[in-house]
Design a protein around this motif. Structure first.
Motif, PDB file in Angstrom:
ATOM      1  N   TRP A  69      25.753  97.540  75.048  1.00  0.00           N
ATOM      2  CA  TRP A  69      25.819  98.972  75.383  1.00  0.00           C
ATOM      3  C   TRP A  69      26.752  99.211  76.568  1.00  0.00           C
ATOM      4  CZ3 TRP A  69      25.406 103.359  73.174  1.00  0.00           C
ATOM      5  CH2 TRP A  69      25.463 104.524  73.951  1.00  0.00           C
ATOM      6  N   LEU A  70      26.765  98.298  77.515  1.00  0.00           N
ATOM      7  CA  LEU A  70      27.664  98.441  78.660  1.00  0.00           C
ATOM      8  C   LEU A  70      29.094  98.656  78.173  1.00  0.00           C
ATOM      9  CD1 LEU A  70      27.822  98.193  81.847  1.00  0.00           C
ATOM     10  CD2 LEU A  70      28.536  95.847  81.419  1.00  0.00           C
ATOM     11  N   ASP A  71      29.480  97.908  77.142  1.00  0.00           N
ATOM     12  CA  ASP A  71      30.841  98.004  76.616  1.00  0.00           C
ATOM     13  C   ASP A  71      30.997  99.101  75.557  1.00  0.00           C
ATOM     14  OD1 ASP A  71      31.589  95.886  78.277  1.00  0.00           O
ATOM     15  OD2 ASP A  71      31.059  94.401  76.752  1.00  0.00           O
ATOM     16  N   SER A  72      30.166  99.070  74.516  1.00  0.00           N
ATOM     17  CA  SER A  72      30.326 100.052  73.434  1.00  0.00           C
ATOM     18  C   SER A  72      29.943 101.458  73.885  1.00  0.00           C
ATOM     19  CB  SER A  72      29.514  99.651  72.206  1.00  0.00           C
ATOM     20  OG  SER A  72      28.127  99.724  72.465  1.00  0.00           O
ATOM     21  N   GLY A  73      28.910 101.566  74.703  1.00  0.00           N
ATOM     22  CA  GLY A  73      28.512 102.872  75.224  1.00  0.00           C
ATOM     23  C   GLY A  73      29.576 103.451  76.141  1.00  0.00           C
ATOM     24  N   TYR A  74      30.212 102.582  76.900  1.00  0.00           N
ATOM     25  CA  TYR A  74      31.302 103.008  77.781  1.00  0.00           C
ATOM     26  C   TYR A  74      32.463 103.556  76.949  1.00  0.00           C
ATOM     27  CZ  TYR A  74      34.889 102.671  81.453  1.00  0.00           C
ATOM     28  OH  TYR A  74      35.888 102.931  82.348  1.00  0.00           O
ATOM     29  N   THR A  75      32.828 102.841  75.907  1.00  0.00           N
ATOM     30  CA  THR A  75      33.919 103.284  75.038  1.00  0.00           C
ATOM     31  C   THR A  75      33.595 104.625  74.393  1.00  0.00           C
ATOM     32  OG1 THR A  75      34.558 101.000  74.591  1.00  0.00           O
ATOM     33  CG2 THR A  75      35.311 102.659  73.024  1.00  0.00           C
ATOM     34  N   ARG A  76      32.385 104.760  73.883  1.00  0.00           N
ATOM     35  CA  ARG A  76      31.966 106.034  73.266  1.00  0.00           C
ATOM     36  C   ARG A  76      31.956 107.164  74.295  1.00  0.00           C
ATOM     37  NH1 ARG A  76      26.661 104.101  69.921  1.00  0.00           N
ATOM     38  NH2 ARG A  76      27.680 102.473  68.719  1.00  0.00           N
ATOM     39  N   SER A  77      31.424 106.863  75.472  1.00  0.00           N
ATOM     40  CA  SER A  77      31.324 107.889  76.515  1.00  0.00           C
ATOM     41  C   SER A  77      32.698 108.332  77.001  1.00  0.00           C
ATOM     42  CB  SER A  77      30.500 107.357  77.690  1.00  0.00           C
ATOM     43  OG  SER A  77      29.185 107.043  77.264  1.00  0.00           O
TER      44      SER A  77
END
Length: 112
Positions: free
Chosen positions: A64-72
Motif C-alpha cells: 500500500w505504501l507504494d501502490s496507494g501512493y501511486t493512486r493517490s
C-alpha cells in the motif's frame, strides 16, 4: 508509529495549509502541488520511521505504501480545494489500515 512521527506528519500538513494563507500576494502553490507534497511527506516519514514497510508479517503495508501512493498521486491531479486535499490525504492514510497512523483534517477555514 511513534508520537514523534505522528507529530511530524501533522506538522507537514499544517505547514502546507499555512502556505495557502499567503494567497493575497499570489504566492500560493497550487492545490495539486500541495497535495502531492503532503503525500510525499507522509510516504517519506513512514519509510524513515515506521516498521511497517519492512515487516515480513505484513507485506500489504509495503504494497500500500507504494501502490496507494501511486493512486493517490493520480488523484491529486484533480485537487482544487482544501476539501480535495483532505480527501486525497485521507484516502492514502486510511489505506494503511493502521490504528497508529492518523491525522486530523479539522482546519479552521477562513477567507483570505
Amino acid at each position: 508509529m511513534s508520537r514523534r512521527t505522528m507529530q511530524a506528519i501533522v506538522f507537514v500538513l499544517g505547514a502546507s495549509v499555512a502556505v495557502l494563507a499567503r494567497s493575497a500576494e499570489g504566492q500560493v502553490r497550487s492545490w495539486v502541488e500541495l497535495a502531492k507534497q503532503d503525500l510525499h511527506a507522509i510516504r517519506e516519514t513512514i519509510l524513515q520511521n515506521h516498521p511497517g514497510p519492512v515487516d515480513p508479517l505484513n507485506p500489504s503495508y509495503r504494497s500500500w505504501l507504494d501502490s496507494g501512493y501511486t493512486r493517490s498521486l493520480a488523484m491529486a491531479d484533480s485537487v482544487r480545494s482544501l476539501d480535495g486535499l483532505i480527501a486525497v490525504v485521507s484516502y492514502y492514510s486510511s489505506g494503511f489500515q493502521d490504528g497508529h497512523l492518523g491525522w486530523s483534517s479539522e482546519f479552521v477555514r477562513r477567507d483570505v
